[in-house]
Design an enzyme around this catalytic site. Structure first.
Site, short mmCIF file in Angstrom:
data_model
loop_
_atom_site.label_atom_id
_atom_site.label_comp_id
_atom_site.label_asym_id
_atom_site.label_seq_id
_atom_site.Cartn_x
_atom_site.Cartn_y
_atom_site.Cartn_z
N ARG A 162 -14.54 3.33 0.01
CA ARG A 162 -14.97 1.93 0.02
C ARG A 162 -16.36 1.87 -0.58
NH1 ARG A 162 -12.88 2.84 5.33
NH2 ARG A 162 -10.98 1.62 5.77
N LYS A 193 -15.10 2.08 8.32
CA LYS A 193 -15.03 0.90 9.18
C LYS A 193 -14.97 1.32 10.64
CE LYS A 193 -12.90 -2.57 6.18
NZ LYS A 193 -11.71 -3.46 6.00
N HIS A 261 -13.08 -1.93 -5.29
CA HIS A 261 -11.91 -1.81 -4.41
C HIS A 261 -10.63 -1.62 -5.21
CE1 HIS A 261 -11.50 -1.78 -0.10
NE2 HIS A 261 -10.32 -2.36 -0.20
N ARG A 264 -10.12 1.98 -5.37
CA ARG A 264 -9.59 2.49 -4.10
C ARG A 264 -8.08 2.24 -4.03
NH1 ARG A 264 -10.74 3.66 1.39
NH2 ARG A 264 -9.61 2.38 2.91
N HIS A 287 -7.41 4.55 7.27
CA HIS A 287 -6.79 3.40 7.92
C HIS A 287 -6.47 3.74 9.37
CE1 HIS A 287 -5.24 1.58 3.87
NE2 HIS A 287 -6.49 1.27 4.13
N TYR A 296 1.02 -0.08 0.07
CA TYR A 296 1.10 0.67 -1.18
C TYR A 296 2.52 1.12 -1.49
CZ TYR A 296 -3.92 0.54 -0.82
OH TYR A 296 -5.21 0.09 -0.71
#
Length: 341
Positions: A162, A193, A261, A264, A287, A296
């Site tokens: 990120r 995150k 992004h 990414r 994630h 994806y």
């Protein structure tokens, strides 16, 4: 469900038009909204008045069931969920104002929501474009600038970082560092995150670019421990990186301006296409839930569908068109190891 019978006779069109005009004057003068916003409200309320007129009810007599039916009609006609949500917002404000004028006793739009919008597919580059961008080299007046931008591109695409994780990297590990790269072990340690740390493999090309940048960085270095700095020695901001990456993608000849992004997304899509290992991609991206990563797989199926449409002699029947009219499929990615560039 059919709408209820109107509770009062529909007045002449001039009555509804006067209410609409009074409200538009209110938002223009009283709320001082921009002319563009007032124009949008005007279109929304003209649409509302037309629906009411066709149904045979006054604007002040519109019920919740009417609004729901009109929303369904707009949706079936192809209007987007976002467009419907904006229209409902305009209608809702109008009825709030009517209530304050004591012209209605309830807001018929209050609990009506737009249809749920489908989650858009993430924008990812094709394999050829991603590799072209990563391999792009420029003759710059300042070799440090080129080395830095090349390293940024390699890490974004090669590690799937990120942008916040990238700008948080320091040159060396320390107690205060949010992230750093261990070149010896070929790993990037980042703070993602939710303040969750993870380690990501750094490929050979990215490590080579890192070495070139570190050799050039000494000419700019100040007291800032950041890995990526500007010529004055300060840590780069996310906006600075966005501008530099967009410029680099255009100079590399890509048709679409690239943002961080997107690289990414490209990283995740290309690793999944080559490996088919969804769990590994989840770990690489950091994630918390695999449902986030599953988007994806939709990109991967989209690629397979394009190959089918272009190659199968009966694909035209499935797509509702002749095989010749189906566009060429994109170049299929070559098999790769799970470990990215």
């Amino acid at each position: 469900m059919s709408p209820p019978e109107p509770t009062q006779a529909a007045p002449q069109g001039q009555g509804d038009a006067a209410l609409v005009q009074a409200y538009l004057n209110h938002v223009r003068v009283g709320k001082r909204l921009a002319d563009r916003t007032v124009d949008l409200y005007t279109g929304d309320l003209e649409r509302l008045a037309a629906h009411a007129r066709d149904t045979g009810v006054a604007l002040t007599a519109v019920q919740n069931a009417h609004i729901r039916r009109w929303v369904a009609q707009m949706h079936s006609a192809g209007r987007s969920a976002r467009g419907i949500a904006l229209i409902l917002s305009g209608w809702r404000g109008f009825y709030v104002w009517l209530g304050r004028q004591s012209l209605i006793d309830h807001n018929p739009v209050q609990d009506v929501r737009a249809p749920k919008a489908g989650k858009p597919l993430p924008k990812a580059l094709g394999v050829d474009d991603a590799v072209r961008l990563a391999a792009h080299q420029e003759e710059a007046d300042d070799p440090a600038l080129e080395a830095r931008d090349a390293c940024i591109t390699e890490l974004l695409y090669g590690c799937g970082l990120r942008i916040g994780e990238l700008v948080g990297l320091d040159v060396a590990a320390s107690g205060s560092a949010r992230g750093w790269i261990d070149a010896k072990d070929g790993e990037a340690h980042v703070l993602g995150k939710g303040a969750k740390r993870r380690s990501v493999p750094v490929g050979r090309q990215a490590l080579a670019a890192l070495g070139v940048w570190l050799a050039q960085r000494a000419a700019w270095a100040g007291d800032d421990p950041a890995l990526f700095i500007g010529s004055r020695g300060q840590r780069l901001t996310p906006q600075h990186i966005r501008v530099r990456l967009k410029r680099r993608s255009l100079r590399a000849g890509l048709a679409t301006p690239v943002h961080p992004h997107m690289l990414r997304h490209s990283f995740a899509s290309h690793v999944l296409q080559s490996s088919g290992d969804l769990r590994a991609v989840q770990e690489l991206l950091g994630h918390a839930s695999i449902s986030t990563t599953q988007v994806y797989t939709r990109l991967d199926f989209q690629h397979l569908a394009q190959v089918y449409d272009a190659a199968h002699p009966r694909a035209g029947a499935r797509a509702g068109q002749s095989p010749k009219a189906v566009p060429d499929a994109p170049t299929a990615p070559k098999p790769r190891a799970v470990r990215p560039r």
